[in-house]
Motif scaffolding. Structure first.
Motif, mmCIF file in Angstrom:
data_model
loop_
_atom_site.group_PDB
_atom_site.id
_atom_site.type_symbol
_atom_site.label_atom_id
_atom_site.label_comp_id
_atom_site.label_asym_id
_atom_site.label_seq_id
_atom_site.Cartn_x
_atom_site.Cartn_y
_atom_site.Cartn_z
ATOM 1 N N UNK A 106 -18.987 -21.296 8.493
ATOM 2 C CA UNK A 106 -18.009 -22.384 8.555
ATOM 3 C C UNK A 106 -18.307 -23.512 7.577
ATOM 4 N N UNK A 107 -19.259 -23.325 6.685
ATOM 5 C CA UNK A 107 -19.670 -24.437 5.812
ATOM 6 C C UNK A 107 -18.557 -24.908 4.890
ATOM 7 N N UNK A 108 -17.588 -24.049 4.556
ATOM 8 C CA UNK A 108 -16.459 -24.490 3.731
ATOM 9 C C UNK A 108 -15.607 -25.504 4.488
ATOM 10 N N UNK A 109 -15.506 -25.330 5.804
ATOM 11 C CA UNK A 109 -14.701 -26.247 6.619
ATOM 12 C C UNK A 109 -15.422 -27.553 6.901
ATOM 13 N N UNK A 139 -11.520 -26.070 19.335
ATOM 14 C CA UNK A 139 -12.759 -26.525 19.980
ATOM 15 C C UNK A 139 -13.895 -26.586 18.969
ATOM 16 N N UNK A 140 -14.021 -25.559 18.142
ATOM 17 C CA UNK A 140 -15.045 -25.558 17.104
ATOM 18 C C UNK A 140 -14.861 -26.761 16.192
ATOM 19 N N UNK A 141 -13.628 -26.993 15.762
ATOM 20 C CA UNK A 141 -13.350 -28.118 14.862
ATOM 21 C C UNK A 141 -13.751 -29.452 15.476
ATOM 22 N N UNK A 142 -13.277 -29.722 16.690
ATOM 23 C CA UNK A 142 -13.525 -31.039 17.298
ATOM 24 C C UNK A 142 -15.003 -31.242 17.611
ATOM 25 N N UNK A 143 -15.674 -30.211 18.084
ATOM 26 C CA UNK A 143 -17.088 -30.344 18.447
ATOM 27 C C UNK A 143 -17.948 -30.553 17.200
ATOM 28 N N UNK A 144 -17.750 -29.733 16.181
ATOM 29 C CA UNK A 144 -18.602 -29.840 14.992
ATOM 30 C C UNK A 144 -18.298 -31.113 14.211
ATOM 31 N N UNK A 145 -17.037 -31.466 14.055
ATOM 32 C CA UNK A 145 -16.694 -32.702 13.337
ATOM 33 C C UNK A 145 -17.281 -33.920 14.066
#
Length: 195
Positions: A106-109, A139-145
């Motif tokens: 997911x490093x590009x994101x 969920x991945x987006x909100x948690x990691x960001x």
């Protein structure tokens, strides 16, 4: 898991998961593992060859077949407390690797996520999301960001507030009980740190 031998959720024996798979311990999913891996893992924690071979027969079982397997073998195979801990560590290590791989993919994101910058309790929360099959999409987006923002600003509270917002997770359709447990875990960490 549950340490009460009288409970149907007694974690030291085989049982049926909510998604009708055969599990044992604190989340070791026999149905999803390959027979060779089951044999190796259970021999490594001290099971006899015969008992390990019985367990590897659960590989791939779901639904009615899984239920039949559990009924046939429920009382036959019981983990000691030490074996349960060892098995949990095996499971945790597998998910640790999966999380490292997911963040790398997911490093590009998100950019590079450096595990060394993440507090252990935060990593544990991410592992729990992944284990529950909830760390994807929005969920991945909100948690990691949110985690990256907390790290960048050196304010763990940003991450803690999100994880502790049980209502948010319920509205997002995630498992309410798991969300509550994550919130408690974060609160306990804060209490231990005096924060």
């Amino acid at each position: 898991g549950n340490s009460n031998p009288q409970s149907q959720f007694y974690s030291r024996q085989i049982r049926l998961s909510q998604d009708e798979k055969v599990i044992i311990g604190r989340g070791y999913d026999l149905s999803s593992e390959q027979p060779k891996q089951i044999l190796e893992d259970f021999r490594n924690i001290g099971f006899s060859q015969r008992k390990a071979e019985t367990l590897f027969k659960a590989s791939g079982l779901q639904g009615r077949d899984a239920l039949h397997f559990v009924k046939m073998h429920k009382g036959d195979i019981v983990l000691t407390a030490e074996q349960e801990i060892q098995l949990f560590q095996i499971t945790y290590n597998k998910y640790d690797k999966k999380l490292v791989d997911l963040l790398h993919e997911s490093r590009r994101r998100f950019g590079v996520v450096d595990k060394d910058e993440i507090e252990q309790y935060q990593w544990d929360v991410l592992i729990d999301f992944l284990f529950a099959d909830e760390l994807y999409g929005k969920t991945l987006d909100i948690v990691v960001v949110t985690l990256l923002k907390a790290i960048k600003q050196n304010k763990p509270r940003i991450f803690n507030v999100l994880i502790s917002d049980v209502e948010y997770w319920a509205k997002a359709g995630l498992n309410l009980e798991r969300a509550k447990k994550r919130a408690i875990y974060v609160q306990e960490w804060k209490r231990c740190q005096g924060k």
